[in-house]
Design a protein around this motif. Structure first.
Motif, mmCIF file in Angstrom:
data_model
loop_
_atom_site.group_PDB
_atom_site.id
_atom_site.type_symbol
_atom_site.label_atom_id
_atom_site.label_comp_id
_atom_site.label_asym_id
_atom_site.label_seq_id
_atom_site.Cartn_x
_atom_site.Cartn_y
_atom_site.Cartn_z
ATOM 1 N N ALA A 58 13.344 -6.970 70.796
ATOM 2 C CA ALA A 58 12.566 -7.429 69.628
ATOM 3 C C ALA A 58 12.251 -6.291 68.663
ATOM 4 O O ALA A 58 12.212 -6.501 67.451
ATOM 5 N N SER A 59 12.071 -5.089 69.175
ATOM 6 C CA SER A 59 11.698 -3.976 68.306
ATOM 7 C C SER A 59 12.814 -3.563 67.352
ATOM 8 O O SER A 59 12.556 -2.954 66.319
ATOM 9 N N ILE A 60 14.047 -3.882 67.674
ATOM 10 C CA ILE A 60 15.157 -3.515 66.787
ATOM 11 C C ILE A 60 15.673 -4.682 65.959
ATOM 12 O O ILE A 60 16.493 -4.493 65.072
ATOM 13 N N LEU A 61 15.186 -5.879 66.232
ATOM 14 C CA LEU A 61 15.579 -7.051 65.441
ATOM 15 C C LEU A 61 14.597 -7.203 64.284
ATOM 16 O O LEU A 61 13.710 -8.041 64.295
ATOM 17 N N THR A 62 14.775 -6.357 63.274
ATOM 18 C CA THR A 62 13.884 -6.361 62.121
ATOM 19 C C THR A 62 14.582 -6.995 60.923
ATOM 20 O O THR A 62 15.814 -7.068 60.872
ATOM 21 N N LYS A 63 13.783 -7.425 59.984
ATOM 22 C CA LYS A 63 14.301 -8.079 58.787
ATOM 23 C C LYS A 63 15.370 -7.219 58.125
ATOM 24 O O LYS A 63 15.184 -6.026 57.899
ATOM 25 N N GLY A 64 16.517 -7.836 57.842
ATOM 26 C CA GLY A 64 17.608 -7.148 57.156
ATOM 27 C C GLY A 64 18.685 -6.614 58.077
ATOM 28 O O GLY A 64 19.768 -6.266 57.616
ATOM 29 N N THR A 65 18.424 -6.537 59.370
ATOM 30 C CA THR A 65 19.409 -6.021 60.317
ATOM 31 C C THR A 65 20.578 -6.991 60.438
ATOM 32 O O THR A 65 20.387 -8.201 60.559
ATOM 33 N N VAL A 66 21.798 -6.455 60.395
ATOM 34 C CA VAL A 66 22.991 -7.281 60.585
ATOM 35 C C VAL A 66 23.320 -7.273 62.072
ATOM 36 O O VAL A 66 23.419 -6.211 62.693
ATOM 37 N N VAL A 67 23.453 -8.462 62.646
ATOM 38 C CA VAL A 67 23.723 -8.601 64.073
ATOM 39 C C VAL A 67 24.916 -9.511 64.308
ATOM 40 O O VAL A 67 25.200 -10.410 63.520
ATOM 41 N N GLU A 68 25.622 -9.239 65.397
ATOM 42 C CA GLU A 68 26.674 -10.128 65.878
ATOM 43 C C GLU A 68 26.145 -10.767 67.144
ATOM 44 O O GLU A 68 25.770 -10.078 68.094
ATOM 45 N N LEU A 69 26.066 -12.080 67.149
ATOM 46 C CA LEU A 69 25.500 -12.811 68.271
ATOM 47 C C LEU A 69 26.580 -13.595 68.995
ATOM 48 O O LEU A 69 27.451 -14.188 68.373
ATOM 49 N N THR A 70 26.488 -13.600 70.311
ATOM 50 C CA THR A 70 27.336 -14.435 71.154
ATOM 51 C C THR A 70 26.409 -15.385 71.888
ATOM 52 O O THR A 70 25.367 -14.961 72.402
ATOM 53 N N GLY A 71 26.765 -16.663 71.931
ATOM 54 C CA GLY A 71 25.914 -17.619 72.622
ATOM 55 C C GLY A 71 26.301 -19.051 72.307
ATOM 56 O O GLY A 71 27.449 -19.334 71.948
ATOM 57 N N ARG A 72 25.306 -19.941 72.439
ATOM 58 C CA ARG A 72 25.526 -21.376 72.241
ATOM 59 C C ARG A 72 24.740 -21.880 71.037
ATOM 60 O O ARG A 72 23.591 -21.500 70.829
ATOM 61 N N VAL A 73 25.370 -22.765 70.287
ATOM 62 C CA VAL A 73 24.729 -23.385 69.122
ATOM 63 C C VAL A 73 24.333 -24.806 69.497
ATOM 64 O O VAL A 73 25.067 -25.507 70.202
ATOM 65 N N SER A 74 23.160 -25.226 69.025
ATOM 66 C CA SER A 74 22.748 -26.621 69.186
ATOM 67 C C SER A 74 22.047 -27.059 67.907
ATOM 68 O O SER A 74 21.521 -26.238 67.158
ATOM 69 N N ALA A 75 22.070 -28.346 67.671
ATOM 70 C CA ALA A 75 21.414 -28.913 66.487
ATOM 71 C C ALA A 75 20.114 -29.576 66.921
ATOM 72 O O ALA A 75 19.976 -30.029 68.053
#
Length: 136
Positions: A58-75
């Motif tokens: 959480a400490s590095i997930l700050t506004k503006g950070t570009v991230v590549e995420l792997t996981g599952r999408v749900s609606a």
């Protein structure tokens, strides 16, 4: 599924009733295309994300950070306070890779390890981040 997106607000850690912790954050993906009339259309897709593996991220997930995420999408769908139907996308992340950007906490210390030619041993050097981004 993999997505590359920008964090839209600083991540928050929530502790659930069973003492498990989850990191909640949101990301946005900007896309543009030309429609049949040739007009440029810009579209932003938002995802509400959850990361269950470690709250330390959480400490590095700050506004503006570009991230590549792997996981599952749900609606998800719900009815808003105004009675109107709403919909959104969730992303349950299992892996996070940082690509830069974002804001740095003040007073950040950078530790660099290098080998000196005279001593042939590793030394740690601690340097303070510069006050501004401009080198001159």
């Amino acid at each position: 599924m993999n997505i590359t997106a920008r964090v839209t607000k600083d991540a928050q850690v929530r502790t659930l009733s069973d003492n498990r912790q989850v990191v909640n954050f949101s990301v946005a993906i900007n896309d543009s295309y030309k429609n049949r009339q040739g007009d440029k259309v810009e579209q932003t897709t938002f995802f509400e994300c959850a990361y269950w593996i470690s709250p330390k991220v959480a400490s590095i997930l700050t506004k503006g950070t570009v991230v590549e995420l792997t996981g599952r999408v749900s609606a998800r769908a719900w009815t808003g306070n105004d009675g109107e139907p709403r919909a959104g996308l969730n992303f349950n992340a299992s892996n996070i890779k940082l690509h830069g950007g974002g804001k740095k906490p003040e007073g950040t210390q950078v530790v660099k390890t290098g080998q000196t030619s005279e001593q042939g041993e590793n030394k740690k050097v601690t340097a303070k981040e510069p006050e501004d981004d401009m080198p001159f």
